[in-house]
Write a protein that holds these residues in place. Sequence first.
Motif, mmCIF file in Angstrom:
data_model
loop_
_atom_site.group_PDB
_atom_site.id
_atom_site.type_symbol
_atom_site.label_atom_id
_atom_site.label_comp_id
_atom_site.label_asym_id
_atom_site.label_seq_id
_atom_site.Cartn_x
_atom_site.Cartn_y
_atom_site.Cartn_z
ATOM 1 N N PRO A 4 4.682 -5.670 6.865
ATOM 2 C CA PRO A 4 6.650 -4.739 7.169
ATOM 3 C C PRO A 4 7.077 -5.631 5.766
ATOM 4 C CG PRO A 4 5.231 -6.849 8.689
ATOM 5 C CD PRO A 4 4.518 -6.785 7.353
ATOM 6 N N SER A 5 7.281 -6.120 4.847
ATOM 7 C CA SER A 5 8.052 -6.094 3.825
ATOM 8 C C SER A 5 7.335 -4.792 2.430
ATOM 9 C CB SER A 5 7.424 -7.502 3.190
ATOM 10 O OG SER A 5 6.809 -7.814 2.852
ATOM 11 N N GLY A 6 6.560 -4.709 2.602
ATOM 12 C CA GLY A 6 6.035 -3.576 2.280
ATOM 13 C C GLY A 6 4.850 -2.913 1.248
ATOM 14 N N GLY A 7 3.490 -3.255 2.529
ATOM 15 C CA GLY A 7 2.362 -3.455 2.236
ATOM 16 C C GLY A 7 2.069 -1.563 2.820
ATOM 17 N N TRP A 8 3.617 -1.649 4.023
ATOM 18 C CA TRP A 8 3.430 -0.378 4.686
ATOM 19 C C TRP A 8 3.086 0.829 3.471
ATOM 20 C CZ3 TRP A 8 6.817 3.150 3.261
ATOM 21 C CH2 TRP A 8 8.073 2.253 2.652
ATOM 22 N N PHE A 9 3.588 0.980 2.400
ATOM 23 C CA PHE A 9 3.446 2.318 1.669
ATOM 24 C C PHE A 9 2.145 2.740 1.250
ATOM 25 C CE2 PHE A 9 3.702 3.611 -2.989
ATOM 26 C CZ PHE A 9 4.483 4.803 -2.275
ATOM 27 N N PRO A 10 1.037 1.588 0.628
ATOM 28 C CA PRO A 10 -0.058 2.367 0.410
ATOM 29 C C PRO A 10 -0.511 3.131 1.522
ATOM 30 C CG PRO A 10 0.088 -0.462 0.315
ATOM 31 C CD PRO A 10 1.336 -0.213 0.057
ATOM 32 N N LEU A 11 -0.913 1.685 1.862
ATOM 33 C CA LEU A 11 -1.307 2.522 4.210
ATOM 34 C C LEU A 11 -0.869 3.528 4.210
ATOM 35 C CD1 LEU A 11 -1.246 -1.367 5.669
ATOM 36 C CD2 LEU A 11 -3.169 0.163 4.289
ATOM 37 N N VAL A 12 0.411 3.992 4.557
ATOM 38 C CA VAL A 12 0.941 5.609 4.294
ATOM 39 C C VAL A 12 0.212 5.852 3.898
ATOM 40 C CG1 VAL A 12 3.119 6.054 4.704
ATOM 41 C CG2 VAL A 12 3.259 4.405 6.036
ATOM 42 N N VAL A 13 0.144 5.474 2.240
ATOM 43 C CA VAL A 13 -0.506 6.386 1.503
ATOM 44 C C VAL A 13 -1.586 6.927 1.228
ATOM 45 C CG1 VAL A 13 -0.883 7.282 -1.160
ATOM 46 C CG2 VAL A 13 1.502 6.273 -0.116
ATOM 47 N N GLY A 14 -2.382 5.972 1.833
ATOM 48 C CA GLY A 14 -3.518 5.749 1.531
ATOM 49 C C GLY A 14 -3.963 7.042 3.413
ATOM 50 N N GLY A 15 -3.458 6.736 4.448
ATOM 51 C CA GLY A 15 -3.888 7.427 5.400
ATOM 52 C C GLY A 15 -3.247 8.689 5.353
ATOM 53 N N PHE A 16 -2.371 9.081 4.493
ATOM 54 C CA PHE A 16 -2.104 10.366 4.580
ATOM 55 C C PHE A 16 -2.457 11.399 3.766
ATOM 56 C CE2 PHE A 16 0.557 14.094 2.315
ATOM 57 C CZ PHE A 16 0.509 14.833 3.209
ATOM 58 N N ALA A 17 -3.216 10.656 2.592
ATOM 59 C CA ALA A 17 -3.850 11.101 1.289
ATOM 60 C C ALA A 17 -5.711 11.541 2.013
ATOM 61 C CB ALA A 17 -5.493 9.850 0.410
ATOM 62 N N PHE A 18 -6.020 10.528 2.844
ATOM 63 C CA PHE A 18 -7.266 9.946 4.233
ATOM 64 C C PHE A 18 -7.679 11.269 5.117
ATOM 65 C CE2 PHE A 18 -9.928 9.213 7.619
ATOM 66 C CZ PHE A 18 -11.561 8.690 7.218
ATOM 67 N N LEU A 19 -6.066 11.574 5.733
ATOM 68 C CA LEU A 19 -6.160 12.575 6.325
ATOM 69 C C LEU A 19 -6.683 14.250 5.674
ATOM 70 C CD1 LEU A 19 -5.526 14.036 9.205
ATOM 71 C CD2 LEU A 19 -2.876 13.711 8.097
ATOM 72 N N TYR A 70 -5.201 5.996 -5.015
ATOM 73 C CA TYR A 70 -3.465 6.587 -4.922
ATOM 74 C C TYR A 70 -2.129 5.931 -4.257
ATOM 75 C CZ TYR A 70 -6.595 11.463 -5.377
ATOM 76 O OH TYR A 70 -6.999 12.024 -6.002
ATOM 77 N N GLY A 71 -2.197 4.810 -3.624
ATOM 78 C CA GLY A 71 -1.455 4.175 -3.075
ATOM 79 C C GLY A 71 -1.548 2.917 -4.294
ATOM 80 N N ASP A 72 -2.511 2.139 -5.071
ATOM 81 C CA ASP A 72 -1.979 1.411 -5.895
ATOM 82 C C ASP A 72 -2.222 2.035 -7.368
ATOM 83 O OD1 ASP A 72 -3.410 0.110 -7.398
ATOM 84 O OD2 ASP A 72 -5.278 -0.476 -8.064
ATOM 85 N N SER A 73 -2.365 3.369 -7.307
ATOM 86 C CA SER A 73 -1.835 4.746 -9.183
ATOM 87 C C SER A 73 -0.662 4.614 -8.923
ATOM 88 C CB SER A 73 -2.313 6.067 -9.105
ATOM 89 O OG SER A 73 -2.789 6.461 -7.845
#
Length: 642
Positions: A441-456, A130-133
Amino acid sequence: MSGASVQPGLAPEKFTESHSSGSKAALAVGAVGVVFGDIGTSPLYAFRETFLGEHSLTIDKLHIYGVVSLIFWSMTLIVSIQYVTILMRADNKGQGGTLALVALLSRYIGKSRWGFLTVVLGVFATALFYGDSMITPAISVLSAVEGLTVVNTGLEPLVIPIALVLLVGLFLIQRRGTAAVGKLFAPIMIVYFSVIAVLGTIQIVQNPYILQALNPWYAVQFFLTDGYIAFLALGSVVLAVTGSEALYSDMGHFGRGPMRLSWFGFVMPCLLLNYFGQGAMIAAMDPAETLEAMKSPFFVMAPDVLRLPLVILATAATFIASQAVISGAFSITHQAIQLGFIPRLSTEHTSATERGQIYIPFVNNVLMVSVILLVLMFQSSTNLASAYGIAVTGAMFIDTLLMGVLLIAVWKWKWWLMVPVFLLFVFVDGAYFAANLPKVPSGGWFPLVVGGFAFLLLTTWSRGRKLMRERMGEVALPIEIFAKSAQNSATRVPGTAIFMASSTAGVPSALLHNIKHNKVLHERVVILTVEIQDVPYVDPEQRCEFTEIGDGFYRAVLRYGFMDETNVPEGLKHMSRCGGKFDMMDTSFFLSRQTLLPGDKPGMPVWREKIFSWMLRNAASAMEFFSLPTNRVVELGSQVRI
């Protein structure tokens, strides 16, 4: 509660594959238009970002040849060998993708500890998708529109507004479906791939020495010279293989044979010619000109008079690439709903002939808002590149781990063969993932946040459904006992009542409440369960099963694959033996709607219970999900403590 439940797959012969009919060549052409847009638009930014990204490289022969060599061998190892050659053999009744692979593996390793870990990995890979999309449409369209600045630097202020208009338009047309637009995809992408191949060939002819980069020694020399900086450069090189997962996920639409033909016979040669062409052009330039040309080498390769047409063509290609990713998000969501990881969402089928073409308004709207915010936050494709790599490499690394389980548990490879193959890809994909971690820190956090929230959300829904069924099963009354006792305690009325049940055992709560409050029973009472199998499609002839209980009671089951449309009225047409044919004007559907209450011994933390309760309240109604006639549905509520 809906009657959907994941059940073990039936015998393989009871299912049909979903491949479209047609010649291998025709399917291969169609695959070019639909599947390869994501990886096909990577030349717009991958080579450039390796040199001008967060960790810039010196633009000289050593680094140019090293980067081109890395791109070639990455494409060969990851795309050609890992995905196209190995993983495409791992189809689940013709379907590919992480969830299809997890369903396949689950049939072999069951509910063991490793089986649970496999499911968790598959769900997390889905969450990362979902972060990728979200990032793919933003970076693809932005990188194409930024080509306008090569044509005329004064157009730079228009880049973001034009990109936003194109992206909003892309999401607004999703409701119409991709069938009509899809007819244009293949010709446009064939022209696009042909043009970038010609542009690259021209540069290679002028500087054929770039072909030395086929030798992996140049990649090794790059690492020996630059060490840690070369390792960090992998975080940008991997942009050249983004879209690998799409090749595997879309296998069911075209089949592995046509897709392999498209990749090896057309797409891969065109991409390599362009990457080698970009390298040849920069290597042959005067050092004073290289930095300016490296800002957009893809467009600089074209003569001045052809740059604007190339921008238009590239924009069309990124539009198509984004369309494919958005459609993939719809497909993945539909699979996750059917497999019990996401609550029911309103789903529209946009084609009367192609069952795979669907539109999910909620997903479309979330993606649209997210993409707009990404463009406004990051402002350029270079900034977005930092966010892109984490989602892609994370999903690739998980696919590699699942591939290891596949080689041992399903294909039964010998250890001496499996271990070196597995370790090779763990090393390669792990290196790419690790190289992207400094970008967090420079942007990679975004898909990790999206992925973590979706996983939850995915795991909370799955766990909550399991607890709810367990609690309801604890108080379930056997249907045989209920049928005999109800026969003498309720008035029978004409017609058919269908009570949707989530389990094939016990009496659904809606039936109990109907007896308690209305004190009537229909002449024919059918307790219907919808089971979602761990295969993509179920043969309509094998969809139905029924058991006559007696006294006008029947237990019925409708089976669907995780890619099927769960149309209950259509399925009932094939169940005429269940006490006679079903007349929708004489049939009432009774649904249960649960309200959650805090339990004395909660099965999961209270905060997760609240999330599950919120998801349950906002899920689409079973009436809509099962395509039930709106004027024939009765909902009865009940309370459940989990």
